[in-house]
Design an enzyme around this catalytic site. Structure first.
Site, PDB file in Angstrom:
ATOM      1  N   LYS A   1      37.709  47.182  39.881  1.00  0.00           N
ATOM      2  CA  LYS A   1      36.794  47.043  38.111  1.00  0.00           C
ATOM      3  C   LYS A   1      35.686  47.252  37.962  1.00  0.00           C
ATOM      4  CE  LYS A   1      37.522  42.557  35.778  1.00  0.00           C
ATOM      5  NZ  LYS A   1      37.519  41.001  35.005  1.00  0.00           N
TER       6      LYS A   1
ATOM      7  N   SER B   1      40.917  39.566  31.188  1.00  0.00           N
ATOM      8  CA  SER B   1      39.290  40.528  30.915  1.00  0.00           C
ATOM      9  C   SER B   1      39.839  42.546  31.524  1.00  0.00           C
ATOM     10  CB  SER B   1      37.826  39.877  31.475  1.00  0.00           C
ATOM     11  OG  SER B   1      37.950  39.882  32.816  1.00  0.00           O
TER      12      SER B   1
ATOM     13  N   SER C   1      41.747  36.758  34.037  1.00  0.00           N
ATOM     14  CA  SER C   1      42.354  37.050  34.338  1.00  0.00           C
ATOM     15  C   SER C   1      42.091  38.786  34.812  1.00  0.00           C
ATOM     16  CB  SER C   1      39.877  38.380  33.892  1.00  0.00           C
ATOM     17  OG  SER C   1      39.501  37.569  32.547  1.00  0.00           O
TER      18      SER C   1
END
Ligand code: GLN
Length: 500
Positions: free
Chosen positions: A83, A158, A182
């Site tokens: 990420k 997210s 997330s």
């Protein structure tokens, strides 16, 4: 023995690892295949940056170690991606914000360094909501990400790019972060497996901070087994993170198949008490999600578990509590992006204050600005006691409610999200969007480990996830439960029909 999947991208991380160990494939072959597939599926918006040269060099080094009989362990040579919230030396890190466009970190986040030390090949950086604020990946300053099950839908957020990359089998696994859901929510909406460990289990060092008292790193993959393999490498004390815990790291992989006392191979969950909070099954949850979740609970019972009614009475309050505490911490954390040290600086300004103002006005997107303003407000003189202090007190009570529930159960189970993935662009009301976090926020506020496990399909043939929440440091128990569930179900093996 079940037939081996035909294509390299169908292999799980554990299967790739086994093939590497048996000399049936090489890290270079796996990495090349992943890079080709990533290049063929840019329409999904999973990646913000692909590092083909670096990945191939790392893969070649892994193959050389293996040839010399010196492979580092089960993860040596497997391609994954991070990420874009984790800083990576030599590669751009943006947190999906214009503020950090072109930023390069001089060091690796601890989690990135741990995985590198385990021999993992990093193929690139994954899309996400700007500074991890959001639940749809629509707050990325660069591009939305698309759900591989239906590309008109959100993948969740997210960690949306991480979920897309794994669900589309571009890579077998990815890192994510979870502040209020997330990892779990995008895992649920894309039909993959993800675990948010106990707060303090994985180092936050080098994870771009959103809300420091909540932020946790964790793995996202197709199976609980793969999550265990990754979490093993990602866990452990780090003196560079003040809230990193001095907690022994159990053997997560061994725990997958270690039978509970009194359990049998047919009834591996015998003796496990699964708490079912009534607040997680009320109105507001769509019927398709309820049906899949109930069916998953019945499956746990078939595996020997006993369902127990529990109550988490402050579930609804977790929304205002989180949406006070998280913005408060964000407003403080994001004050460092002022055009002086990091990333973007306005081109023209009259004085220092004007430079700050213009830099931040240009660099941050609307959701980030909204949260900075809310955070500054709830922390300000005269409002602090009414909002921030009150939220902190309720946070403690939410954590206490879990401890009361864990008196009578070993894990808590329920839905991850109230509905399947919505259509891209269909939500313009931020508060309505916040409400969808209702089932992931409580465990985040309490600092407890939580997991999402594929549990079927709902409306539109879209995936539904089962959430499992454990007590502190009980990740091994969650992974064991999820693994037993995955031995008896095949939801986690399903793949989007349009994506060969
Ligand atoms: N959706 C939540 C939010 O917008 C959670 C985000 C996260 O866990 N990073 O804050």
């Amino acid at each position: 023995m079940s037939a081996l999947p035909s294509a390299l991208h169908d292999l799980t991380l554990a299967q790739q690892s086994a093939q590497l160990a048996a000399g049936q494939t090489t890290s270079v072959a796996l990495t090349r295949h992943a890079l080709d597939r990533i290049a063929a599926h840019t329409e999904l918006g999973a990646f913000l940056h692909v590092d083909a040269d670096g990945a191939l060099a790392a893969a070649a080094a892994s193959d050389a170690r293996r040839a010399a009989g010196a492979a580092f362990g089960p993860l040596d040579g497997v391609p994954i991606a991070h990420k874009d919230i984790f800083v990576t030396q030599g590669l751009p890190t943006t947190a999906a914000s214009k503020m950090l466009k072109g930023y390069q970190s001089p060091f690796d986040a601890t989690v990135v360094a741990q995985l590198k030390a385990a021999g993992v090949v990093n193929v690139g950086k994954l899309n996400c909501d700007e500074f991890a604020m959001g639940g749809a990946n629509e707050n990325s300053a660069y591009s939305p990400a698309r759900n591989p099950w239906d590309t008109t839908r959100i993948p969740g957020g997210s960690s949306g790019g991480s979920a897309v990359a794994v669900a589309a089998r571009l890579v077998a696994a990815a890192t994510g972060t979870d502040t209020g859901g997330s990892i779990r929510q995008p895992a649920a909406l894309t039909g993959i497996t993800g675990i948010k460990p106990t707060y303090g289990r994985c180092s936050r060092y080098g994870m771009i901070a959103f809300a420091s008292s909540l932020d946790q790193a964790g793995p996202m993959a197709r199976t609980a087994e793969d999550c265990a393999l990754l979490l093993q490498a990602m866990s452990g004390f780090d003196e560079r993170d003040a809230t990193s815990a001095q907690q022994p790291v159990p053997d997560f992989v061994a725990a997958l198949n270690t039978l509970r006392p009194g359990a049998t191979a047919e009834q591996p969950l015998s003796g496990l008490r699964v708490g079912v909070p009534k607040e997680f099954f009320g109105e507001g949850v769509s019927p398709d999600v309820l049906a899949a979740t109930r069916a998953a609970l019945a499956q746990l019972e078939q595996l020997g578990a006993t369902l127990v009614d529990v109550s988490l009475p402050r579930t609804e309050l977790s929304i205002p509590v989180y949406y006070i505490i998280a913005p408060a911490e964000a407003s403080s954390n994001l004050s460092r992006f002022d055009g002086v040290k990091f990333g973007h600086r306005a081109a023209k300004y009259s004085d220092l204050n004007d430079m700050y103002r213009k830099t931040r006005a240009e660099g941050f997107g609307p959701e980030v600005k909204r949260r900075i303003m809310i955070g500054a407000y709830v922390l300000s003189h005269g409002y602090y006691d009414a909002y921030y202090l009150q939220a902190q007190k309720l946070r403690r009570m939410i954590a206490d409610d879990f401890q009361a529930a864990f008196q009578v159960c070993d894990v808590i189970a329920g839905p991850v999200a109230p509905s399947v993935a919505r259509t891209l662009g269909s939500q313009t009301d931020p508060v309505a969007e916040y409400l969808a976090d209702i089932f992931t926020l409580p465990a985040s506020l309490a600092g407890l480990p939580g997991m999402s496990v594929p549990a079927g399909f709902g409306e539109g043939g879209l995936p539904v996830g089962l959430q499992l929440i454990g007590n502190y440091w009980q990740e091994a128990g969650l992974l064991h439960t999820a693994h037993a569930f995955q031995q008896a179900t095949d939801w986690h093996t399903r793949t989007p029909a349009t994506l060969a």
